[in-house]
Motif scaffolding. Structure first.
Motif, mmCIF file in Angstrom:
data_model
loop_
_atom_site.group_PDB
_atom_site.id
_atom_site.type_symbol
_atom_site.label_atom_id
_atom_site.label_comp_id
_atom_site.label_asym_id
_atom_site.label_seq_id
_atom_site.Cartn_x
_atom_site.Cartn_y
_atom_site.Cartn_z
ATOM 1 N N THR A 154 -9.825 -4.168 -6.997
ATOM 2 C CA THR A 154 -8.897 -3.218 -7.613
ATOM 3 C C THR A 154 -8.582 -2.139 -6.587
ATOM 4 O OG1 THR A 154 -10.723 -1.867 -8.375
ATOM 5 C CG2 THR A 154 -9.899 -3.506 -9.922
ATOM 6 N N ASN A 155 -7.559 -1.317 -6.880
ATOM 7 C CA ASN A 155 -7.246 -0.190 -5.991
ATOM 8 C C ASN A 155 -8.409 0.794 -5.939
ATOM 9 O OD1 ASN A 155 -4.759 -1.221 -5.424
ATOM 10 N ND2 ASN A 155 -3.697 -0.004 -6.982
ATOM 11 N N GLY A 156 -9.079 0.960 -7.086
ATOM 12 C CA GLY A 156 -10.226 1.862 -7.122
ATOM 13 C C GLY A 156 -11.323 1.400 -6.175
ATOM 14 N N ALA A 157 -11.540 0.081 -6.115
ATOM 15 C CA ALA A 157 -12.558 -0.454 -5.217
ATOM 16 C C ALA A 157 -12.204 -0.142 -3.759
ATOM 17 C CB ALA A 157 -12.699 -1.961 -5.419
ATOM 18 N N THR A 166 -11.188 -3.094 4.600
ATOM 19 C CA THR A 166 -11.533 -2.693 3.238
ATOM 20 C C THR A 166 -10.528 -3.214 2.212
ATOM 21 O OG1 THR A 166 -12.506 -0.737 4.228
ATOM 22 C CG2 THR A 166 -12.303 -0.751 1.851
ATOM 23 N N PRO A 167 -9.207 -2.963 2.387
ATOM 24 C CA PRO A 167 -8.289 -3.520 1.389
ATOM 25 C C PRO A 167 -8.285 -5.038 1.382
ATOM 26 C CG PRO A 167 -7.081 -2.432 3.178
ATOM 27 C CD PRO A 167 -8.520 -2.088 3.352
ATOM 28 N N ASP A 168 -8.532 -5.655 2.549
ATOM 29 C CA ASP A 168 -8.511 -7.112 2.616
ATOM 30 C C ASP A 168 -9.659 -7.710 1.796
ATOM 31 O OD1 ASP A 168 -7.503 -9.630 3.858
ATOM 32 O OD2 ASP A 168 -9.541 -9.678 4.658
ATOM 33 N N LEU A 169 -10.859 -7.132 1.924
ATOM 34 C CA LEU A 169 -12.025 -7.715 1.260
ATOM 35 C C LEU A 169 -12.218 -7.187 -0.159
ATOM 36 C CD1 LEU A 169 -14.747 -7.849 4.063
ATOM 37 C CD2 LEU A 169 -13.521 -9.751 3.031
ATOM 38 N N MET A 170 -11.905 -5.899 -0.390
ATOM 39 C CA MET A 170 -12.235 -5.299 -1.685
ATOM 40 C C MET A 170 -11.027 -5.139 -2.596
ATOM 41 S SD MET A 170 -15.053 -2.489 -0.519
ATOM 42 C CE MET A 170 -15.696 -2.305 -2.159
ATOM 43 N N GLY A 171 -9.830 -5.278 -2.057
ATOM 44 C CA GLY A 171 -8.631 -5.032 -2.835
ATOM 45 C C GLY A 171 -8.195 -6.246 -3.641
ATOM 46 N N GLY A 172 -7.345 -6.007 -4.610
ATOM 47 C CA GLY A 172 -6.754 -7.076 -5.389
ATOM 48 C C GLY A 172 -5.415 -7.467 -4.781
ATOM 49 N N PRO A 173 -4.662 -8.320 -5.487
ATOM 50 C CA PRO A 173 -3.377 -8.765 -4.933
ATOM 51 C C PRO A 173 -2.398 -7.611 -4.698
ATOM 52 C CG PRO A 173 -3.738 -9.569 -7.176
ATOM 53 C CD PRO A 173 -5.012 -8.987 -6.721
ATOM 54 N N GLN A 205 -2.623 -4.282 -1.192
ATOM 55 C CA GLN A 205 -2.348 -4.474 0.228
ATOM 56 C C GLN A 205 -1.878 -3.168 0.869
ATOM 57 O OE1 GLN A 205 -2.609 -7.764 1.827
ATOM 58 N NE2 GLN A 205 -3.908 -7.744 0.018
ATOM 59 N N MET A 206 -2.458 -2.851 2.039
ATOM 60 C CA MET A 206 -2.008 -1.670 2.775
ATOM 61 C C MET A 206 -1.213 -2.131 3.996
ATOM 62 S SD MET A 206 -5.361 0.751 2.239
ATOM 63 C CE MET A 206 -4.809 2.157 3.206
ATOM 64 N N ILE A 207 -0.680 -1.145 4.772
ATOM 65 C CA ILE A 207 0.223 -1.506 5.876
ATOM 66 C C ILE A 207 -0.418 -2.528 6.805
ATOM 67 C CG2 ILE A 207 1.720 -0.599 7.690
ATOM 68 C CD1 ILE A 207 1.058 2.191 6.633
ATOM 69 N N ALA A 208 -1.695 -2.264 7.152
ATOM 70 C CA ALA A 208 -2.348 -3.123 8.140
ATOM 71 C C ALA A 208 -2.396 -4.570 7.663
ATOM 72 C CB ALA A 208 -3.754 -2.608 8.442
ATOM 73 N N ASN A 209 -2.574 -4.790 6.366
ATOM 74 C CA ASN A 209 -2.627 -6.154 5.841
ATOM 75 C C ASN A 209 -1.273 -6.832 5.972
ATOM 76 O OD1 ASN A 209 -4.336 -4.229 3.789
ATOM 77 N ND2 ASN A 209 -5.466 -6.017 4.498
ATOM 78 N N VAL A 210 -0.194 -6.040 5.746
ATOM 79 C CA VAL A 210 1.151 -6.604 5.876
ATOM 80 C C VAL A 210 1.418 -6.949 7.346
ATOM 81 C CG1 VAL A 210 3.596 -6.206 5.473
ATOM 82 C CG2 VAL A 210 1.914 -5.296 3.879
ATOM 83 N N ILE A 211 0.971 -6.074 8.254
ATOM 84 C CA ILE A 211 1.150 -6.342 9.685
ATOM 85 C C ILE A 211 0.417 -7.628 10.061
ATOM 86 C CG2 ILE A 211 0.660 -5.504 12.014
ATOM 87 C CD1 ILE A 211 0.933 -2.658 10.942
ATOM 88 N N GLU A 212 -0.822 -7.741 9.605
ATOM 89 C CA GLU A 212 -1.615 -8.935 9.932
ATOM 90 C C GLU A 212 -0.911 -10.199 9.453
ATOM 91 O OE1 GLU A 212 -4.795 -12.000 8.983
ATOM 92 O OE2 GLU A 212 -3.425 -10.987 7.618
#
Lengths: 285, 276
Positions: free
Chosen positions: A153-156, A228-235, A238-245
């Motif tokens: 989740t976003n909270g995670a 952190t968003p990659d492993l702990m986040g939900g669908p 996603q943050m900027i770095a995940n989109v870049i990746e």
């Protein structure tokens, strides 16, 4: 007194000292980033080729609502994590700065130790606790409560960022509190102010440079965080770095990924410049 | 109540509560991780009895051990090179006046602030298109791209630490050495470098930690044959949790605590030496 030697007096040693680090920097830092910058103005040609066409199309695409929303979300998540870090970090720094010397050393080591521990291990440990069958949900279950979906989740993500970056907030605030002139606090207490009033009206303003530094040291890496968003986040975390990746590893759209990477870099510099401005204004009077 | 007690905020209950909660928040997950590494159960986090099974299995997990070996080799090489380049940079920027001094100083701070993801993609493009690393090189050479990338972002950290130490250097001792007939290099090695020793120890520790810890930049630079420890753990966590991760994490945690204790001890000893 000017202590530096003019380089022309000893060109040989000067070149021998500065040459290797400058060469490494130019070849393995500046050049790769320059290539990214060039690619951000490029177009995909065929499967593997990229033509540097000087187009602004990649930047225009980055400003489409979908991606703008991701930039805003990254700001919100990093901002929330930084705020929680400040709420937790300031009292901790305050307690450390005014503790007895032995206790202070112990507390400093306890705050620093996670920083020396592998980031991946820390993130994984937090995930273990938050999982559906983890400790927190186990405790809830023992109380007869239904399990909460805590992970993915976003909270995670916010909690994970706080977990990882808290030492970066505490240490600069501690450093500025440690330098603080304690007689000012004693004066405030002597004149009848309560402890709470003293903290808010004397300690907090005096510690502002340290607080600003702590906020920046937390916000900048949080904004660009990938793991952190990659492993702990939900669908939808996603943050900027995940989109870049994704542009580089899956979507295979390097020019667009390059443009996003440079936008993230400009935002980082903007945050740094803002802090410099704050500090400059404070130093003026 | 005396004045020092009055300001000892760590003794007041609201702050004690915050300290205890933050301590719990920081350390409970790690303690659970360590406990679970001895748990005789695969899936749940319910305690089923003590076992050393997961540690025994670690010895058989060759991929994980190879990744750990890669990480340690990369960290050692990156630390050596970063120490050398960082110290050279710090001395050059401290000693010489030259056009572009401010620019170079600012440039050397860039790798510290540029987001990791940006450096990661830069390294990916660089080693894919500009300087393709030959495939099939023997072992330490195959780690080249990762070492190069690590040094590029770590040596500025070392430079900052060494530079701070140089500020307290008494130039007259170096001038005395020169007056007594030492050449510029002799004076540098025999007078300046010994003064830098504490910062070199601190810089080496930081460099080693940063290299061992790095995931993002390595993730973009590593090929299929050059998996590092964090990249391996990442894929294990990503594709199904195994208790082996708990075990290997515990080993690394113990190593970290031991190294930190050693570093504190070395610092304390150095402090005693400085203040006779």
């Amino acid at each position: 007194m000017e202590k530096r030697v003019d380089w022309r007096q000893a060109p040989g040693p000067f070149a021998a000292l500065l040459g290797p680090p400058l060469g490494w920097f130019l070849l393995f830092f500046a050049a790769p980033l320059a290539v990214v910058l060039a690619y951000s103005f490029g177009t995909n040609v065929g499967v593997a080729d990229i033509a540097i066409s000087g187009t602004f199309a990649n930047y225009a695409r980055a400003l489409e609502p979908v991606y703008l929303a991701i930039f805003l979300k990254s700001f919100a998540i990093a901002g929330a994590a930084t705020f929680v870090c400040l709420l937790l970090g300031f009292p901790v720094a305050l307690a450390i700065a005014f503790a007895q010397p032995r206790v202070r050393t112990l507390l400093l080591v306890l705050v620093m130790l996670p920083f020396w521990t592998n980031l991946l291990i820390r993130t994984y440990a937090l995930m273990t606790v938050l999982r559906d069958e983890g400790l927190v949900n186990g405790a809830l279950g023992a109380l007869g409560l239904p399990p909460l979906p805590l992970l993915y989740t976003n909270g995670a993500v916010i909690l994970g960022l706080v977990y990882v970056h808290l030492p970066f907030t505490v240490l600069p605030i501690y450093a500025s509190l440690d330098r603080l002139d304690r007689s000012l606090i004693e004066a405030s207490l002597d004149l009848g102010a309560s402890h709470l009033a003293t903290v808010f009206r004397v300690v907090l303003p005096l510690a502002r440079p340290g607080i600003l530094a702590g906020l920046l040291l937390t916000f900048i890496p949080a904004l660009g965080s990938y793991l952190t968003p990659d492993l702990m986040g939900g669908p939808d975390s996603q943050m900027i770095a995940n989109v870049i990746e994704r542009q580089f590893k899956r979507a295979n759209d390097w020019p667009f990924g390059a443009a996003l990477a440079f936008l993230l870099m400009y935002l980082t510099f903007l945050a740094l410049a803002a802090q410099g401005l704050f500090r400059g204004r404070r130093a003026e009077p | 109540m005396s004045a020092p007690d009055l300001l000892d905020y760590s003794r007041r209950w609201p702050l004690r509560l915050v300290l205890a909660s933050v301590g719990l928040f920081l350390y409970l997950p790690l303690l659970v991780l360590v406990a679970m590494s001895f748990n005789d159960s695969r899936q749940t986090t319910v305690w089923r009895g003590f076992t050393l099974d997961w540690y025994a299995r670690l010895g058989g997990n060759l991929e994980l051990l190879a990744a750990l070996g890669n990480s340690l080799a990369i960290a050692a090489l990156a630390t050596l090179l970063s120490l050398l380049l960082g110290t050279l940079a710090a001395i050059a920027l401290w000693r010489f006046r030259f056009p572009g001094l401010g620019l170079v100083s600012a440039a050397f701070a860039l790798p510290i602030v540029v987001p990791e993801i940006c450096m990661g993609v830069a390294m990916l493009i660089f080693f894919a298109r500009i300087l393709p690393w030959p495939a099939g090189l023997p072992w330490p050479l195959s780690l080249g791209p990762i070492v190069i990338a690590h040094v590029a972002f770590i040596f500025p950290f070392v430079a900052v630490i060494v530079r701070a130490r140089l500020e307290s250097f008494n130039r007259e001792t170096e001038e005395a050495a020169r007056d007594l007939g030492a050449g510029p290099w002799r004076a540098l090695l025999d007078v300046v470098v010994p003064h830098l020793k504490p910062s070199l120890v601190a810089g080496a520790l930081l460099a080693f930690t940063l290299s061992l810890d790095d995931f993002v930049i390595t993730f973009f630079t590593a090929g299929p044959d050059t998996v590092t420890f964090p990249v391996k753990v990442y894929s294990m966590v990503r594709f199904g949790v195994t208790p082996e991760v708990n075990a290997v994490s515990t080993v690394l945690l113990v190593l970290t605590v031991a190294l930190t204790a050693l570093a504190l001890r070395v610092q304390a000893l150095a402090g005693e030496k400085l203040a006779p």
